[in-house]
Design an enzyme around this catalytic site. Sequence first.
Site, PDB file in Angstrom:
ATOM      1  CG  ASP A 208      -1.782   1.202   1.333  1.00  0.00           C
ATOM      2  OD1 ASP A 208      -2.734   1.285   0.547  1.00  0.00           O
ATOM      3  OD2 ASP A 208      -1.513   2.073   2.183  1.00  0.00           O
ATOM      4  CD  GLU A 259      -2.291   2.353  -3.270  1.00  0.00           C
ATOM      5  OE1 GLU A 259      -3.426   2.819  -3.460  1.00  0.00           O
ATOM      6  OE2 GLU A 259      -1.748   2.321  -2.150  1.00  0.00           O
TER       7      GLU A 259
END
Length: 532
Positions: A208, A259
């Site tokens: 993330d 990401e």
Amino acid sequence: MSGADWWRDAVIYQIYPRSFADGDGDGVGDLAGVRSRLPYLASLGVDALWFTPWYASPLADGGYDVADYRAIDPAFGDLAAAEELITEAAALGIRTIVDVVPNHVSDQHAWFQAALAAGPGSPERERFWFRAGRGEHGELPPTDWVSSFSGGTWTRTVNPDGTPGEWYLHLFAPQQPDLNWTHPDVWREHEAVLRFWFDRGVAGIRIDSATMPVKDPGFPEVDEAAGHPFVDRDEVHEIYRRWRAVADSYAEPRVLIGEVWLADQQRFARYLRPDEMHTAFNFDFMTRPWNAAELRASIESTLDAHRPVGAPATWVLANHDVTRPATRYGRQDSSFGFEARRFGIATDLSRGTRRARAAALLTGALPGSLYVYQGDELGLPEVEDLPLDVLQDPMFFRSDGVDPGRDGCRVPLPWTAGGSAFGFSPQGTDPAPWLPQPAGWGSYSVQRQEADPGSMLSLYRALLSLRPRGAEFSWLDLDADVLAFRRGAGFLCVVNLGSSPVPLPPHTDVLLASSEVRDGHLSPDAAAWLRG
């Protein structure tokens, strides 16, 4: 692809656990619910499942505020349930990917609670970014950085005697304090977390906010020309080199998926060098409008950026953070940007659904891996009329209600045409789902669509079965409003993004089409896969 290279052209299905399936009847999705739906996922034809965080968390940001990486949140089950899910999915040929969030933890994490208790100047605070404020009495935050969730990025603490204390950094919500990646404990802990889950059979991790963990310790204000103080700093790559070494130490190497939100494709590609991540999300394609020139430019720049590093591209139409395609593609401005998301934007859902069907065929035919966000295979629209008092997303609250937030794409899935929460919860229970479902949600249900060969679900099952893998890619130039390309010698994909029907190129057979092909012509907002 099987074995070590399975990820290069895999179909990866994203599960948002709170909203996928409720196994215990409390109105919240859980791991028991996912396990009960594994046959559905196998029939869909996916190669792997990516779970957004299922760890112990106060859920201030949908689980991305992790309190304990080694524990499953009680709302979802326990560690034994996660291990059983990983094993049961693997028996069906489906791998598991979990989320790791290196930028921050929850303010309820043991480290941060110890830092607050220990006070200024303590070793415990060195794992985070505590700083004195500016101004005569430290009343101003250390910087004027703006949060990804709107508002400021610093929150002031209170000393034991009740006086104002130091400030701590949080690039997201105040409940998500940023970690200090100059501290060796932070490095050791994350590598231990990777091994903890890899040892339990997890095939890979999704990283993330992968560009954000490293900060300029001088804390300058944002000046892109001088290098961003907390996005895409060169030092961040050493983190992922270390993680890659951990991933490669297993008999079947584990996969790192980033990401990476970066406009500069060359900077993006640096994360995909052979000793760093295996793949990264291609957000550029997802944010483009429904326009042939725009989408072709995105496809070309994506493939060009990946080619030198030998990494496969990824193709993503949606995830738990963005407006669903069936709604987005029906708007006058069909692009996506967080800053433009507002209440009351008109959409033509019929047009958006047609385009979402065509977009599914387009992305499914491109070389690389394909991500499917739960419910997109059902053509679910964004739920844009949720009562304000049920909204939970911090993007809504920190924008003072200007941004509707991301709850509209997180509404629990409909499995049956009727019944308890449209089959989201077990028969015989009657809980209120954690987010309310629209009254007509059952018309999108798996039960309703399985019986309809023309449904979005039927289209997805067909395209995941037929999608080309491993074949060479080459453009076929037709009309200016048409995207057309070959995969290998015998497969063509044609997408009509214009307003008039177009003749299909010579072919021997129509393998699959998003709408009916009539007299050799493809309708507007439609796509077809051809043999020949």
